[in-house]
Scaffold this motif. Structure first.
Motif, PDB file in Angstrom:
ATOM      1  N   UNK A 396       0.835  -1.206   0.000  1.00  0.00           N
ATOM      2  CA  UNK A 396       0.000   0.000   0.000  1.00  0.00           C
ATOM      3  C   UNK A 396       0.868   1.253   0.000  1.00  0.00           C
ATOM      4  N   UNK A 397       1.950   1.238   0.793  1.00  0.00           N
ATOM      5  CA  UNK A 397       2.839   2.415   0.828  1.00  0.00           C
ATOM      6  C   UNK A 397       3.447   2.667  -0.553  1.00  0.00           C
ATOM      7  N   UNK A 398       3.865   1.600  -1.207  1.00  0.00           N
ATOM      8  CA  UNK A 398       4.459   1.763  -2.540  1.00  0.00           C
ATOM      9  C   UNK A 398       3.430   2.291  -3.546  1.00  0.00           C
ATOM     10  N   UNK A 399       2.228   1.732  -3.515  1.00  0.00           N
ATOM     11  CA  UNK A 399       1.200   2.165  -4.468  1.00  0.00           C
ATOM     12  C   UNK A 399       0.763   3.604  -4.212  1.00  0.00           C
ATOM     13  N   UNK A 400       0.602   3.960  -2.937  1.00  0.00           N
ATOM     14  CA  UNK A 400       0.109   5.294  -2.597  1.00  0.00           C
ATOM     15  C   UNK A 400       1.162   6.374  -2.789  1.00  0.00           C
ATOM     16  N   UNK A 401       2.410   5.974  -3.030  1.00  0.00           N
ATOM     17  CA  UNK A 401       3.445   6.971  -3.341  1.00  0.00           C
ATOM     18  C   UNK A 401       3.086   7.738  -4.605  1.00  0.00           C
ATOM     19  N   UNK A 402       2.247   7.167  -5.453  1.00  0.00           N
ATOM     20  CA  UNK A 402       1.809   7.875  -6.665  1.00  0.00           C
ATOM     21  C   UNK A 402       1.114   9.179  -6.321  1.00  0.00           C
ATOM     22  N   UNK A 403       0.432   9.221  -5.186  1.00  0.00           N
ATOM     23  CA  UNK A 403      -0.337  10.415  -4.832  1.00  0.00           C
ATOM     24  C   UNK A 403       0.545  11.605  -4.488  1.00  0.00           C
ATOM     25  N   UNK A 404       1.836  11.363  -4.217  1.00  0.00           N
ATOM     26  CA  UNK A 404       2.758  12.487  -3.987  1.00  0.00           C
ATOM     27  C   UNK A 404       2.915  13.332  -5.253  1.00  0.00           C
ATOM     28  N   UNK A 405       2.580  12.756  -6.383  1.00  0.00           N
ATOM     29  CA  UNK A 405       2.730  13.452  -7.663  1.00  0.00           C
ATOM     30  C   UNK A 405       1.400  14.007  -8.176  1.00  0.00           C
ATOM     31  N   UNK A 406       0.367  13.948  -7.334  1.00  0.00           N
ATOM     32  CA  UNK A 406      -0.951  14.439  -7.715  1.00  0.00           C
ATOM     33  C   UNK A 406      -1.216  15.771  -7.015  1.00  0.00           C
ATOM     34  N   UNK A 407      -1.581  16.769  -7.767  1.00  0.00           N
ATOM     35  CA  UNK A 407      -1.910  18.074  -7.192  1.00  0.00           C
ATOM     36  C   UNK A 407      -3.220  17.977  -6.411  1.00  0.00           C
ATOM     37  N   UNK A 408      -3.293  18.586  -5.216  1.00  0.00           N
ATOM     38  CA  UNK A 408      -4.550  18.561  -4.449  1.00  0.00           C
ATOM     39  C   UNK A 408      -5.705  19.121  -5.260  1.00  0.00           C
ATOM     40  N   UNK A 409      -6.865  18.482  -5.119  1.00  0.00           N
ATOM     41  CA  UNK A 409      -8.054  18.943  -5.811  1.00  0.00           C
ATOM     42  C   UNK A 409      -8.153  18.521  -7.257  1.00  0.00           C
ATOM     43  N   UNK A 410      -7.278  17.632  -7.702  1.00  0.00           N
ATOM     44  CA  UNK A 410      -7.268  17.210  -9.099  1.00  0.00           C
ATOM     45  C   UNK A 410      -8.356  16.188  -9.379  1.00  0.00           C
ATOM     46  N   UNK A 411      -8.477  15.843 -10.667  1.00  0.00           N
ATOM     47  CA  UNK A 411      -9.394  14.790 -11.118  1.00  0.00           C
ATOM     48  C   UNK A 411      -8.545  13.590 -11.538  1.00  0.00           C
ATOM     49  N   UNK A 412      -8.736  12.468 -10.856  1.00  0.00           N
ATOM     50  CA  UNK A 412      -7.928  11.269 -11.082  1.00  0.00           C
ATOM     51  C   UNK A 412      -8.824  10.163 -11.621  1.00  0.00           C
ATOM     52  N   UNK A 413      -8.550   9.750 -12.834  1.00  0.00           N
ATOM     53  CA  UNK A 413      -9.260   8.618 -13.418  1.00  0.00           C
ATOM     54  C   UNK A 413      -8.417   7.368 -13.166  1.00  0.00           C
ATOM     55  N   UNK A 414      -8.947   6.449 -12.385  1.00  0.00           N
ATOM     56  CA  UNK A 414      -8.171   5.279 -11.952  1.00  0.00           C
ATOM     57  C   UNK A 414      -8.694   4.005 -12.588  1.00  0.00           C
ATOM     58  N   UNK A 415      -7.757   3.133 -12.912  1.00  0.00           N
ATOM     59  CA  UNK A 415      -8.088   1.783 -13.367  1.00  0.00           C
ATOM     60  C   UNK A 415      -7.212   0.807 -12.592  1.00  0.00           C
ATOM     61  N   UNK A 416      -7.838  -0.203 -12.017  1.00  0.00           N
ATOM     62  CA  UNK A 416      -7.112  -1.181 -11.217  1.00  0.00           C
ATOM     63  C   UNK A 416      -7.415  -2.571 -11.767  1.00  0.00           C
ATOM     64  N   UNK A 417      -6.372  -3.375 -11.876  1.00  0.00           N
ATOM     65  CA  UNK A 417      -6.571  -4.734 -12.381  1.00  0.00           C
ATOM     66  C   UNK A 417      -7.185  -5.595 -11.294  1.00  0.00           C
ATOM     67  N   UNK A 418      -8.368  -6.085 -11.579  1.00  0.00           N
ATOM     68  CA  UNK A 418      -9.116  -6.922 -10.638  1.00  0.00           C
ATOM     69  C   UNK A 418      -8.526  -8.325 -10.657  1.00  0.00           C
ATOM     70  N   UNK A 419      -8.034  -8.769  -9.517  1.00  0.00           N
ATOM     71  CA  UNK A 419      -7.374 -10.074  -9.484  1.00  0.00           C
ATOM     72  C   UNK A 419      -8.402 -11.189  -9.616  1.00  0.00           C
ATOM     73  N   UNK A 420      -8.020 -12.239 -10.323  1.00  0.00           N
ATOM     74  CA  UNK A 420      -8.932 -13.362 -10.531  1.00  0.00           C
ATOM     75  C   UNK A 420      -8.301 -14.641  -9.993  1.00  0.00           C
ATOM     76  N   UNK A 421      -9.145 -15.579  -9.668  1.00  0.00           N
ATOM     77  CA  UNK A 421      -8.706 -16.819  -9.040  1.00  0.00           C
ATOM     78  C   UNK A 421      -7.807 -17.636  -9.959  1.00  0.00           C
TER      79      UNK A 421
END
Length: 545
Positions: A396-421
């Motif tokens: 989680x710490x590694x993934x959330x490091x991306x937010x250090x590069x996001x300006x406050x109040x921005x619009x973030x379109x996110x796509x996450x790979x849904x893990x499958x069995x």
């Protein structure tokens, strides 16, 4: 020395008998077990349960002040619905400690209440025969909790705890009635299905007790006809009425909900029989296929064949778990836009079935073997869970490091790979990680739950059709057999990129044909953050769709 040991063990056994309960079902024993269950959370800041980041993001939206950028993107409307327990708890705690701490404490309190309520129920109904208590506790970290169904876990914990208290107060009918009349609407407001369990358990206990009072062989046709003539039906009805009349509070709560809650947009109810069958195997899915499969197999063997090893069946003890299991079979899988409604019940049914098996007459040796094996297996599973929590916290710490590069109040379109069995037994638990953009950066993100009549979040900014709320963030790996949703390449080809500031790809890998408008600003393994260049956003209004 052997004489002393034997004498000491005799004294301990005498103390247990005098106390009327097993040591792990005593007050201190329950507290220690609940603390052990909650210990993995001490290793994390954000609980690594799939939906919890989504709950925290929603709480950030609710708490946003008039000067917050979130006010431009979302509105929040409290409605009378049977699905608000976690939201209310986070609001109360967040006002004092902040949303991050509120999310952590809400999850820990719900988990502790779930485990403690289960142990309290076992103590009240099966104090001398609850040698399967540790086996029951294995179903705390099961599908509903690991998925982060916070409202349901909280409601179920309240129901189990209130049920145990109601049994304890049976000699004080007035106080018992007050407890049940207050607890039922509170639990149901947390979550409809979890709250409904309280009425089900009280009724099951009452009817099971009456069946146990019947003479042996009552079920045989010849005996049943004679018994029907001899029974004092008025006395039975009176006993049942005294125990069950407070359950009218559940009926009243449902009626009020029907009249006061807004009509849900999605009213289709569906039974997914393949899902019901699969979750008999998947409910304990966590980190290891071998460990989880072996645990599930042993638990089901104990439930099905415990009688062969000396466990006694009593209707008063067996009815609660049996009726919860029958409810799991009977109810729809999807109700009013809420999915996985039925399979959430399976761990509760297993917990009750294991914990309420009466081993008091099986012999000390057999009972101790059952209890010891359960404690050892529970300890192994808790160690594995704790180690996995540490791994998830690092991820989680590694993934959330991306937010250090996001300006406050921005619009973030996110796509996450849904893990499958098909790809991995272990779930990445990143499905709703993007919701933390609203918490940490006051940013808009397309990850929120926003089903009218069920959720309180209302998106005001909708950059494009089908890209405003959950499940618009999900993409599937091409390696997932029979995938039901799009790949990241297909999602990006349809995405309204020109109307957002960032595109955050979580565990998707680099797209095959990157959009020339996307400038890479951060990467961690298969996760990437792009800033949108040459963005020309047309004027929009909150009512735009």
């Amino acid at each position: 020395m052997q004489v002393r040991d034997k004498s000491f063990s005799s004294v301990i056994r005498a103390l247990w008998d005098r106390a009327g309960t097993l040591p792990w079902l005593s007050g201190p024993g329950i507290v220690l077990l609940v603390l052990a269950i909650c210990l993995p959370f001490a290793l994390v800041e954000v609980p690594p349960l799939i939906d919890v980041p989504g709950h925290m993001g929603a709480a950030a939206i609710e708490a946003a002040g008039p000067n917050s950028p979130l006010e431009k993107y979302f509105s929040w409307k409290w409605v009378f619905t049977l699905n608000i327990g976690g939201g209310v708890l986070m609001k109360v705690l967040g006002a004092q400690f902040g949303i991050l701490a509120a999310g952590w404490w809400s999850t820990v309190l719900a988990t502790g209440l779930f485990a403690g309520g289960g142990l309290a129920t076992i103590r009240m109904l099966n104090p001398k025969g609850g040698h399967g208590a540790a086996w029951a506790l294995m179903f705390v970290f099961s599908f509903p909790l690991l998925t982060g169904f916070l409202n349901y876990i909280l409601a179920t914990g309240l129901s189990l705890s209130a049920f145990a208290a109601a049994v304890w107060l049976e000699k004080q009918p007035r106080n018992r009635a007050i407890l049940l009349i207050v607890a039922q609407p509170v639990a149901m407001l947390c979550h409809a299905i979890g709250g409904m369990l309280l009425a089900l358990l009280v009724a099951a206990n009452a009817f099971g007790r009456e069946i146990d009072r019947l003479p042996a062989g009552w079920w045989k046709p010849a005996n049943a006809r004679q018994l029907a003539k001899e029974l004092d039906w008025k006395a039975i009805a009176l006993r049942l009425w005294i125990l069950c009349w407070p359950l009218l509070a559940t009926v009243i709560t449902i009626v009020l909900w029907k009249y006061l809650s807004p009509e849900p947009v999605r009213s289709l109810n569906r039974w997914r029989w393949d899902q019901k069958a699969w979750y008999l195997v998947l409910t304990l899915r966590d980190q290891s296929l071998l460990l989880d499969g072996a645990t599930t197999f042993l638990c089901f063997v104990l439930i099905a064949f415990g009688w062969a090893f000396g466990a006694r069946w009593k209707w008063q003890l067996g009815m609660p778990g049996l009726l919860v299991f029958l409810l799991f079979i009977a109810i729809p899988s999807d109700i009013n836009g809420s999915a996985f409604v039925d399979v959430r019940l399976l761990p509760v049914a297993a917990m009750l079935a294991l914990g309420l098996q009466d081993w008091s007459q099986a012999g000390d040796k057999r009972a101790r073997i059952v209890a010891t094996a359960g404690m050892l297996l529970l300890a192994v599973r808790l160690v594995v869970t704790g180690a996995s929590f540490a791994d998830y916290a690092d991820d989680y710490r590694k993934q959330l490091a991306a937010l250090h590069h996001v300006e406050p109040g921005s619009r973030v379109l996110a796509f996450v790979e849904h893990s499958c069995l098909e790809e991995s037994w272990r779930n990445t638990r990143r499905d709703h990680l993007a919701s933390l953009s609203s918490l940490y950066r006051q940013a808009w993100v397309n990850d929120n739950w926003a089903v009218p009549g069920l959720h309180m979040v209302i998106p005001r900014f909708r950059p494009g059709r089908n890209f405003a709320a959950d499940p618009s963030e999900f993409v599937w790996s091409p390696r997932c057999a029979g995938r039901r949703m799009r790949t990241v390449d297909y999602a990006l080809s349809k995405a309204p990129i020109e109307r957002v500031d960032y595109v955050w790809l979580i565990d998707t890998g680099l797209p095959s044909n990157p959009d020339p408008r996307l400038q890479l600003v951060w990467q961690e393994g298969r996760s990437l953050l792009f800033q949108v260049r040459r963005l020309s956003i047309p004027n929009w209004k909150p009512q735009d769709f």
